[in-house]
Design an enzyme around this catalytic site. Sequence first.
Site, PDB file in Angstrom:
ATOM      1  N   HIS A   1     -23.898 106.391 113.267  1.00  0.00           N
ATOM      2  CA  HIS A   1     -25.295 106.822 113.239  1.00  0.00           C
ATOM      3  C   HIS A   1     -25.921 106.803 114.619  1.00  0.00           C
ATOM      4  CE1 HIS A   1     -27.055 102.712 113.713  1.00  0.00           C
ATOM      5  NE2 HIS A   1     -25.858 102.375 113.276  1.00  0.00           N
TER       6      HIS A   1
ATOM      7  N   ARG B   1     -30.522 100.466 108.291  1.00  0.00           N
ATOM      8  CA  ARG B   1     -31.157 101.778 108.096  1.00  0.00           C
ATOM      9  C   ARG B   1     -30.209 102.841 107.558  1.00  0.00           C
ATOM     10  NH1 ARG B   1     -33.007 101.963 114.220  1.00  0.00           N
ATOM     11  NH2 ARG B   1     -30.836 101.262 114.290  1.00  0.00           N
TER      12      ARG B   1
HETATM   13 ZN   LIG Z   1     -24.671 100.841 113.990  1.00  0.00          ZN
END
Ligand SMILES: [Zn+2]
Length: 219
Positions: free
Chosen positions: A110, A50
């Site tokens: 993230h 992602r």
């Molecule tokens: Zn990660």
Amino acid sequence: MSALPPDAATLLSQNKDWASKFQEDHPGFLPESADGQRPRTLWLGCSDSRVPESVITAAFPGDIFVHRNIGNQASPNDDSFQSVLEFTMSDPNSPVAASFRVEHIVIVGHIGCGAVEAGLDLAQWDTDLPDKSEFPLIRWILPIIKLAKEVGTSISLDDLIKENIRRQVDIVAKSTLVQRNWEITKEEQETPVTIHGWLYHLGTGLLEPICEVARPDEK
Ligand SMILES: [Zn+2]
């Protein structure tokens, strides 16, 4: 419910479409890019599907030199990342240095990082994990487990993700290659490399700067 992500065959056919559309929109760009690269940025990010660096920064081919691994780690013992660093620093001591020298290293963690979450979980269980686990993944996230124990296992996942970014920025800034880059660029009056720590928010698609280390003035 969203559709299933594309399989390998679909990715191939999407690539065909992309290549012809890109050539149409940017005539001559791809043949020219085949002559060489001069990216100004090295990206160290997580392997998570992602967080595709070129997509989320609207970058072009040739814009970003990339290394991604589980948990965006800058391990001094990882020859793969160290090779990338050596190459993109165009280090004069390296026999295979690139013809370009990056000006920015961005280290990008993230929200919702599974590697950091697993590291925090394992640290909280307080199991004494041997440095030589039979599982590569356990060996790989051991520094994250150690970091969680170091900062305290009551830390929130989001905060540990930020701590992990800061830790990797610190490791890269102190590395021999970056230290030498700062000496050389000072002597040669070139742009020194700056190391940036960014946090990517999956839910909004936005990158948030967390920290930055530049060449100290007195050096
Ligand atoms: Zn990660």
